[in-house]
Design an enzyme around this catalytic site. Sequence first.
Site, mmCIF file in Angstrom:
data_model
loop_
_atom_site.group_PDB
_atom_site.id
_atom_site.type_symbol
_atom_site.label_atom_id
_atom_site.label_comp_id
_atom_site.label_asym_id
_atom_site.label_seq_id
_atom_site.Cartn_x
_atom_site.Cartn_y
_atom_site.Cartn_z
ATOM 1 N N TYR A 21 0.812 -1.225 0.000
ATOM 2 C CA TYR A 21 0.000 0.000 0.000
ATOM 3 C C TYR A 21 0.846 1.275 0.000
ATOM 4 O O TYR A 21 0.342 2.350 0.326
ATOM 5 C CB TYR A 21 -0.940 0.021 1.202
ATOM 6 C CG TYR A 21 -0.269 -0.277 2.537
ATOM 7 C CD1 TYR A 21 0.887 0.355 2.936
ATOM 8 C CD2 TYR A 21 -0.828 -1.227 3.392
ATOM 9 C CE1 TYR A 21 1.481 0.090 4.150
ATOM 10 C CE2 TYR A 21 -0.231 -1.513 4.614
ATOM 11 C CZ TYR A 21 0.922 -0.841 4.989
ATOM 12 O OH TYR A 21 1.519 -1.103 6.188
ATOM 13 N N CYS A 22 2.130 1.177 -0.346
ATOM 14 C CA CYS A 22 3.030 2.340 -0.211
ATOM 15 C C CYS A 22 2.502 3.552 -1.000
ATOM 16 O O CYS A 22 2.531 3.557 -2.229
ATOM 17 C CB CYS A 22 4.418 1.995 -0.717
ATOM 18 S SG CYS A 22 5.553 3.390 -0.560
ATOM 19 N N ARG A 134 3.468 -5.551 4.430
ATOM 20 C CA ARG A 134 4.786 -4.934 4.665
ATOM 21 C C ARG A 134 5.877 -5.953 4.326
ATOM 22 O O ARG A 134 6.425 -6.634 5.192
ATOM 23 C CB ARG A 134 4.878 -4.429 6.107
ATOM 24 C CG ARG A 134 3.805 -3.381 6.397
ATOM 25 C CD ARG A 134 4.095 -2.567 7.623
ATOM 26 N NE ARG A 134 5.254 -1.726 7.466
ATOM 27 C CZ ARG A 134 5.276 -0.535 6.868
ATOM 28 N NH1 ARG A 134 4.168 -0.019 6.382
ATOM 29 N NH2 ARG A 134 6.391 0.158 6.778
ATOM 30 N N LEU A 195 -3.833 4.879 1.894
ATOM 31 C CA LEU A 195 -4.197 5.740 0.767
ATOM 32 C C LEU A 195 -4.188 4.908 -0.500
ATOM 33 O O LEU A 195 -3.286 4.092 -0.698
ATOM 34 C CB LEU A 195 -3.183 6.876 0.622
ATOM 35 C CG LEU A 195 -3.191 7.923 1.731
ATOM 36 C CD1 LEU A 195 -1.991 8.844 1.577
ATOM 37 C CD2 LEU A 195 -4.481 8.726 1.714
ATOM 38 N N CYS A 276 3.027 19.241 1.354
ATOM 39 C CA CYS A 276 2.484 18.145 2.176
ATOM 40 C C CYS A 276 3.040 16.824 1.646
ATOM 41 O O CYS A 276 3.217 16.670 0.432
ATOM 42 C CB CYS A 276 0.957 18.147 2.081
ATOM 43 S SG CYS A 276 0.176 16.647 2.695
ATOM 44 N N ASP A 277 3.263 15.898 2.544
ATOM 45 C CA ASP A 277 3.782 14.584 2.191
ATOM 46 C C ASP A 277 2.924 13.886 1.117
ATOM 47 O O ASP A 277 3.421 13.130 0.296
ATOM 48 C CB ASP A 277 3.786 13.737 3.478
ATOM 49 C CG ASP A 277 4.641 12.519 3.351
ATOM 50 O OD1 ASP A 277 5.496 12.477 2.454
ATOM 51 O OD2 ASP A 277 4.462 11.585 4.159
ATOM 52 N N CYS A 317 -21.518 19.473 4.893
ATOM 53 C CA CYS A 317 -20.751 19.792 6.107
ATOM 54 C C CYS A 317 -21.313 21.018 6.807
ATOM 55 O O CYS A 317 -21.389 21.064 8.037
ATOM 56 C CB CYS A 317 -19.280 20.008 5.778
ATOM 57 S SG CYS A 317 -18.490 18.562 5.059
HETATM 58 S S1 SF4 Z 1 8.410 1.171 4.371
HETATM 59 FE FE1 SF4 Z 1 8.981 1.787 2.300
HETATM 60 S S2 SF4 Z 1 7.625 0.638 0.939
HETATM 61 FE FE2 SF4 Z 1 6.792 0.549 3.014
HETATM 62 S S3 SF4 Z 1 5.295 2.214 3.101
HETATM 63 FE FE3 SF4 Z 1 7.244 3.003 3.912
HETATM 64 S S4 SF4 Z 1 8.271 3.902 2.137
HETATM 65 FE FE4 SF4 Z 1 6.660 2.608 1.354
HETATM 66 S S1 SF4 Z 2 -2.254 16.304 5.735
HETATM 67 FE FE1 SF4 Z 2 -1.841 17.341 3.762
HETATM 68 S S2 SF4 Z 2 -3.678 16.980 2.535
HETATM 69 FE FE2 SF4 Z 2 -4.215 16.526 4.673
HETATM 70 S S3 SF4 Z 2 -5.063 18.441 5.460
HETATM 71 FE FE3 SF4 Z 2 -2.858 18.448 5.958
HETATM 72 S S4 SF4 Z 2 -1.875 19.514 4.247
HETATM 73 FE FE4 SF4 Z 2 -3.924 18.955 3.576
HETATM 74 S S1 SF4 Z 3 -20.973 15.932 6.479
HETATM 75 FE FE1 SF4 Z 3 -20.368 15.916 8.633
HETATM 76 S S2 SF4 Z 3 -19.537 13.892 8.986
HETATM 77 FE FE2 SF4 Z 3 -19.585 14.219 6.774
HETATM 78 S S3 SF4 Z 3 -17.563 14.990 6.273
HETATM 79 FE FE3 SF4 Z 3 -18.899 16.767 6.583
HETATM 80 S S4 SF4 Z 3 -18.632 17.301 8.729
HETATM 81 FE FE4 SF4 Z 3 -17.854 15.236 8.486
#
Ligand code: SF4
Ligand code: SF4
Ligand code: SF4
Length: 376
Positions: A21-22, A134, A195, A276-277, A317
């Site tokens: 799932y990476c 994994r 993800l 963001c990552d 929302c």
């Molecule tokens: S350990 Fe490596 S392959 Fe596994 S989720 Fe993290 S970055 Fe991806």
């Molecule tokens: S984690 Fe990244 S995508 Fe999620 S709310 Fe934060 S900045 Fe946005």
């Molecule tokens: S409608 Fe309510 S439960 Fe659904 S994403 Fe929006 S705030 Fe969250």
Amino acid sequence: MPAVSILIKPASSACNLQCKYCFYRDVANHREKSYEGMLSLEMMETVIASAMEYAEGSCSFAFQGGEPTLAGLDFYQRVVKLEERYRRPGVEIHNAIQTNGICVDKAWAEFFAKHHFLVGLSLDGPAELHDRNRTFPDGKGSWSRVMRSVQILEKFHVDYNILCVVTGKNARSIQKIYQFFKKQRFQWLQFIPCLEPLDQQRGLEPYHLSAEEYGDFLIQIFDLWFQDLKKGHYVSVRHIDNWVSMLMGNPPEACNMSGRCSIQFVIEGDGGVYPCDFYVLDEWRLGTVGKQPLEEMERSEVARRFVEQSHRVPQRCKECPVCPICRNGCRRDREVLEGGEIDLNYYCQAYFSFFTQRKRELYQAVQLILNRQRNL
Ligand code: SF4
Ligand code: SF4
Ligand code: SF4
């Protein structure tokens, strides 16, 4: 000037595992160049100098990947020396590393303990669950090696927490996972929903997590956690800690729970900076360390557009009673409408059922934790 937090990928997308799932492999494959190379020490020095120049109060460096230990222990030994060189009075420096644990040995553990690195270790519960996803490139599971790292980290008194990815199967097995973690006496846990690949319809991957499964997971993990809390045994579960803290009137510490994106300064192997990552993509590149100051990147047009996209509040929302705490979740889980507009969270049903079904218990938990804090 703010407290600064920088996420660094010193080994770019390189990894010694090939987890099914990476998400980062997928993100990197969406760039023109998926592997940006190992971050050079010169570039790292520029990162530290730029961060220290911008920071006030505290400056945090979180190393992750790919697999950040592939940069080698020497790299980190030089990093802590550079941090000392650029340290400014009144600015505290914090280091953290998220690792799959494969390289962790005595030398690494001694280093982490000596320099107070907070280690995040990826572990999906007992062997039969962890080894489903994994895996090493040859398909073999990594559980035994990761558990050896747990022993080493324990032996050297390293501060560490456990990061468990929530797949459909893991969600359905949360009782087993939580009991396993408890048996290991893990005190600090994080559960992150898996993800699925960008630009791909959900539900096609074997590790898919449905909204229904995630809703059941949220209720079950909360119930397990709450039972322990009532018995006086507190286990930190990051998303629950955040909700409890929010109900006490504090802002969430986790970006994905704040309801809108913020700029996080994620640095790739070539010094490229991203917000963001989850979005280390060419279209979101903010600049390059050393070429522009961080402050300028944070104020750039790309950064403004990135944050602004998360501001839209869907009608559902606006009318939803749990919106003050749910906030439509993380933008990465929001559905994208035709035309690119970002809409309702894919896990809406999960959040709604959790918050409506466990509202009373959440407030009870707030009370128990406040009492606990008073008695400390
Ligand atoms: S350990 Fe490596 S392959 Fe596994 S989720 Fe993290 S970055 Fe991806
Ligand atoms: S984690 Fe990244 S995508 Fe999620 S709310 Fe934060 S900045 Fe946005
Ligand atoms: S409608 Fe309510 S439960 Fe659904 S994403 Fe929006 S705030 Fe969250």
